[in-house]
Motif scaffolding. Structure first.
Motif, PDB file in Angstrom:
ATOM      1  N   THR A 113       0.816  -1.217   0.000  1.00  0.00           N
ATOM      2  CA  THR A 113       0.000   0.000   0.000  1.00  0.00           C
ATOM      3  C   THR A 113       0.853   1.272   0.000  1.00  0.00           C
ATOM      4  OG1 THR A 113      -0.152  -0.025   2.406  1.00  0.00           O
ATOM      5  CG2 THR A 113      -1.899  -1.118   1.196  1.00  0.00           C
ATOM      6  N   GLU A 118      -6.412   4.287   9.335  1.00  0.00           N
ATOM      7  CA  GLU A 118      -6.552   5.111   8.133  1.00  0.00           C
ATOM      8  C   GLU A 118      -6.569   6.590   8.498  1.00  0.00           C
ATOM      9  OE1 GLU A 118      -9.760   6.109   4.596  1.00  0.00           O
ATOM     10  OE2 GLU A 118      -9.842   4.131   5.546  1.00  0.00           O
ATOM     11  N   GLU A 119      -7.300   6.925   9.568  1.00  0.00           N
ATOM     12  CA  GLU A 119      -7.366   8.317  10.006  1.00  0.00           C
ATOM     13  C   GLU A 119      -6.025   8.800  10.547  1.00  0.00           C
ATOM     14  OE1 GLU A 119     -10.543   8.539  12.818  1.00  0.00           O
ATOM     15  OE2 GLU A 119     -12.108   8.183  11.313  1.00  0.00           O
ATOM     16  N   GLU A 155      -3.744   9.442   7.640  1.00  0.00           N
ATOM     17  CA  GLU A 155      -4.166  10.679   6.984  1.00  0.00           C
ATOM     18  C   GLU A 155      -3.701  11.901   7.775  1.00  0.00           C
ATOM     19  OE1 GLU A 155      -8.159  12.887   5.207  1.00  0.00           O
ATOM     20  OE2 GLU A 155      -8.382  11.130   6.486  1.00  0.00           O
ATOM     21  N   ARG A 159      -3.325   9.304  -1.454  1.00  0.00           N
ATOM     22  CA  ARG A 159      -4.753   9.229  -1.163  1.00  0.00           C
ATOM     23  C   ARG A 159      -5.269   7.822  -1.427  1.00  0.00           C
ATOM     24  NH1 ARG A 159      -5.917  13.708  -3.392  1.00  0.00           N
ATOM     25  NH2 ARG A 159      -6.594  12.959  -5.432  1.00  0.00           N
ATOM     26  N   VAL A 160      -4.782   7.196  -2.487  1.00  0.00           N
ATOM     27  CA  VAL A 160      -5.156   5.807  -2.801  1.00  0.00           C
ATOM     28  C   VAL A 160      -4.574   4.858  -1.762  1.00  0.00           C
ATOM     29  CG1 VAL A 160      -4.886   3.940  -4.465  1.00  0.00           C
ATOM     30  CG2 VAL A 160      -5.372   6.262  -5.269  1.00  0.00           C
ATOM     31  N   ARG A 165      -3.734   5.382   1.311  1.00  0.00           N
ATOM     32  CA  ARG A 165      -4.343   5.538   2.636  1.00  0.00           C
ATOM     33  C   ARG A 165      -5.555   4.622   2.808  1.00  0.00           C
ATOM     34  NH1 ARG A 165      -6.305  10.678   2.331  1.00  0.00           N
ATOM     35  NH2 ARG A 165      -8.438   9.919   2.262  1.00  0.00           N
ATOM     36  N   LYS A 166      -6.275   4.411   1.720  1.00  0.00           N
ATOM     37  CA  LYS A 166      -7.473   3.570   1.781  1.00  0.00           C
ATOM     38  C   LYS A 166      -7.130   2.089   1.971  1.00  0.00           C
ATOM     39  CE  LYS A 166     -10.433   6.918   0.878  1.00  0.00           C
ATOM     40  NZ  LYS A 166     -11.445   7.333   1.895  1.00  0.00           N
ATOM     41  N   LEU A 167      -5.854   1.741   1.744  1.00  0.00           N
ATOM     42  CA  LEU A 167      -5.449   0.336   1.775  1.00  0.00           C
ATOM     43  C   LEU A 167      -4.553  -0.011   2.957  1.00  0.00           C
ATOM     44  CD1 LEU A 167      -4.598   0.049  -2.037  1.00  0.00           C
ATOM     45  CD2 LEU A 167      -6.705  -0.714  -0.915  1.00  0.00           C
ATOM     46  N   ASP A 175      -5.602  -2.494   9.072  1.00  0.00           N
ATOM     47  CA  ASP A 175      -6.443  -2.029  10.165  1.00  0.00           C
ATOM     48  C   ASP A 175      -5.620  -1.958  11.453  1.00  0.00           C
ATOM     49  OD1 ASP A 175      -6.163  -4.646  11.058  1.00  0.00           O
ATOM     50  OD2 ASP A 175      -8.163  -5.262  10.424  1.00  0.00           O
TER      51      ASP A 175
END
Length: 231
Positions: free
Chosen positions: A70, A148-149, A152, A172-173, A175-177, A180
């Motif tokens: 990621t 993720e937060e 960011e 940005r891409v 960060r979504k991956l 957890d």
């Protein structure tokens, strides 16, 4: 299960190794200060040992490897910049044992702001460590933080102000991956599987790294590098 335990143990030892490198760097800087006269110190005779600095960057590289593909853009940039500084250091190991000597050389040659300069490599490695210390601080303060937060928030306050549109889009891409919270903690968790011990290690790591980064940014400002953005 056995492989996961080995990964956790390796992650812990790498974090401890990073703490040891930071401690070593502090000792080296202290010895340098004592071996130089007060006038030189007053004239900003800054000493930033290159090997412990690059060891810290390699720690970040290993951490990104464990997080997975990621963060591949960040990993590629860090790897390329480490190699650039290593090559320069190897060209004159004694002189370029101090990063500041590399900055001086390129400033004198007028090449420090070129895309492929070691000065820029050092700048972006420092910013990557800014991101790391910010993220580690968020995890240390709240181990249940939404990853993720947290990524960011760390990115917004450290790397985003200096990134162009292409880099910002890639992050940005990515960060979504990101993993957890549970997976990230497993990556960082100590071999004792003790969250409090992990928090202590993270606290030690950030406490040692933050003042070093402050000093580095002061040096970067002196050489007119600290406000450079990605092209």
């Amino acid at each position: 299960m056995k492989r996961r335990r080995e990964t956790e143990k390796q992650s812990s030892s790498e974090l401890r190794s990073a703490i040891e490198e930071l401690s070593l760097l502090a000792v080296m800087k202290l010895k340098h200060h004592h071996h130089h006269d007060p006038v030189a110190a007053a004239n900003h005779d800054t000493h930033l040992p290159i090997k412990p600095f690059l060891a810290l960057c390699n720690f970040l590289l290993h951490l990104l490897d464990k997080i997975g593909p990621t963060m591949v853009v960040m990993r590629q940039d860090i790897s390329r910049n480490i190699q650039r500084l290593e090559k320069m250091q190897e060209s004159d190991p004694k002189l370029y044992s101090n990063v500041v000597e590399i900055l001086k050389k390129e400033a004198n040659e007028g090449t420090s702001k070129k895309v492929t300069s070691c000065s820029k490599a050092f700048l972006w490695l420092t910013r990557s460590l800014d991101f790391t210390v910010n993220l580690m601080t968020l995890i240390e303060q709240d181990s249940a933080v939404n990853m993720e937060e947290a990524v960011e928030e760390a990115y917004e306050s450290t790397l985003k102000p200096w990134h162009g549109w292409i880099s910002s889009t890639a992050y940005r891409v990515a960060r979504k991956l990101v993993p957890d919270n549970k997976t990230m903690l497993e990556i960082l968790l100590s071999e004792a599987k003790d969250e409090e011990m992990l928090k202590d290690d993270l606290k030690t790591f950030t406490t040692l790294l933050i003042p070093l980064l402050d000093e580095i940014h002061s040096v970067l400002t002196t050489y007119g590098l600290n406000q450079l953005k990605a092209t």
